[in-house]
Design a protein around this motif. Structure first.
Motif, PDB file in Angstrom:
ATOM      1  N   CYS A  55      14.416  50.006 109.831  1.00 56.50           N
ATOM      2  CA  CYS A  55      14.256  51.837 109.562  1.00 56.50           C
ATOM      3  C   CYS A  55      12.435  51.890 109.257  1.00 56.50           C
ATOM      4  CB  CYS A  55      14.561  52.295 108.707  1.00 56.50           C
ATOM      5  SG  CYS A  55      16.339  52.007 108.677  1.00 56.50           S
ATOM      6  N   ASP A  69      15.587  55.782 112.472  1.00 54.06           N
ATOM      7  CA  ASP A  69      16.887  55.061 111.380  1.00 54.06           C
ATOM      8  C   ASP A  69      16.855  53.667 112.041  1.00 54.06           C
ATOM      9  OD1 ASP A  69      17.835  55.270 114.397  1.00 54.06           O
ATOM     10  OD2 ASP A  69      19.289  57.196 114.229  1.00 54.06           O
ATOM     11  N   ASP A  71      19.901  52.672 114.531  1.00 51.01           N
ATOM     12  CA  ASP A  71      19.287  52.151 115.602  1.00 51.01           C
ATOM     13  C   ASP A  71      18.552  51.772 116.520  1.00 51.01           C
ATOM     14  OD1 ASP A  71      22.305  51.702 114.324  1.00 51.01           O
ATOM     15  OD2 ASP A  71      22.543  53.795 115.940  1.00 51.01           O
ATOM     16  N   ASN A  73      16.172  55.303 116.453  1.00 52.52           N
ATOM     17  CA  ASN A  73      16.596  56.249 116.951  1.00 52.52           C
ATOM     18  C   ASN A  73      14.937  56.914 116.295  1.00 52.52           C
ATOM     19  OD1 ASN A  73      18.326  55.956 119.166  1.00 52.52           O
ATOM     20  ND2 ASN A  73      19.708  55.948 117.083  1.00 52.52           N
ATOM     21  N   THR A  75      13.392  60.501 115.190  1.00 52.82           N
ATOM     22  CA  THR A  75      13.278  61.675 114.989  1.00 52.82           C
ATOM     23  C   THR A  75      11.700  62.773 114.321  1.00 52.82           C
ATOM     24  OG1 THR A  75      15.382  61.228 114.654  1.00 52.82           O
ATOM     25  CG2 THR A  75      14.282  63.737 113.892  1.00 52.82           C
ATOM     26  N   GLU A 130      20.659  55.523 107.347  1.00 54.21           N
ATOM     27  CA  GLU A 130      21.297  55.536 108.975  1.00 54.21           C
ATOM     28  C   GLU A 130      20.432  56.302 109.960  1.00 54.21           C
ATOM     29  OE1 GLU A 130      24.725  53.621 107.823  1.00 54.21           O
ATOM     30  OE2 GLU A 130      23.319  52.535 106.363  1.00 54.21           O
ATOM     31  N   ARG A 131      21.110  57.689 109.552  1.00 56.76           N
ATOM     32  CA  ARG A 131      20.859  58.613 110.345  1.00 56.76           C
ATOM     33  C   ARG A 131      20.479  59.949 110.413  1.00 56.76           C
ATOM     34  NH1 ARG A 131      25.939  59.871 108.486  1.00 56.76           N
ATOM     35  NH2 ARG A 131      26.990  62.094 109.110  1.00 56.76           N
ATOM     36  N   GLU A 133      20.467  63.879 111.047  1.00 48.85           N
ATOM     37  CA  GLU A 133      20.410  65.280 111.974  1.00 48.85           C
ATOM     38  C   GLU A 133      19.586  66.159 111.746  1.00 48.85           C
ATOM     39  OE1 GLU A 133      24.275  66.932 110.251  1.00 48.85           O
ATOM     40  OE2 GLU A 133      25.134  64.899 109.796  1.00 48.85           O
TER      41      GLU A 133
END
Length: 134
Positions: A55, A69, A71, A73, A75, A130-131, A133
């Motif tokens: 991360c 994140d 994975d 990804n 943002t 983790e993610r 949003e």
């Protein structure tokens, strides 16, 4: 060694083991508090050092914050939404899981744009995103 010295030594050993056990049990909470403090006060460099290797968190020249994140990804959180506040995401039953929310501006109590929520987890003394949003 006399019985008295053995008793004192045993007492110190028991106290040492209890201290170590308490320290290990509360580690997740301490890491959560430290990371949350850094992120909510805009100390993103210090918060980034607490992240797991998968991360990242980097402040851009425009004041926006790029989050990556676990994975991979990315943002981008615009500068006007920062800083993050603790909470705001769905509560989880997983130990060490927490969330932080960047709200941005509002008009009459209604957000002008959707909030950005980071879902985080403490993993071995480090924080994992983790993610995100948005």
């Amino acid at each position: 060694m006399t019985k008295f010295k053995k008793s004192i030594l045993a007492a110190f050993l028991v106290l040492g083991v209890l201290y170590l056990a308490t320290w290990l049990v509360n580690r997740s909470e301490r890491v959560t508090q430290e990371f949350s403090d850094h992120a909510s006060r805009g100390r993103y460099g210090a918060a980034a050092q607490m992240l797991t290797s998968s991360c990242s968190m980097k402040l851009g020249a425009d004041g926006g914050l790029t989050l990556v994140d676990r994975d991979g990804n990315p943002t981008v959180v615009p500068a006007e939404k920062l800083p993050f506040k603790v909470g705001g995401g769905q509560p989880r039953d997983t130990a060490g899981a927490f969330s932080m929310t960047a709200l941005g501006s509002s008009t009459n109590g209604t957000l002008d744009t959707p909030a950005v929520i980071m879902h985080l987890r403490v993993d071995g003394g480090r924080v994992c995103i983790e993610r995100v949003e948005s």
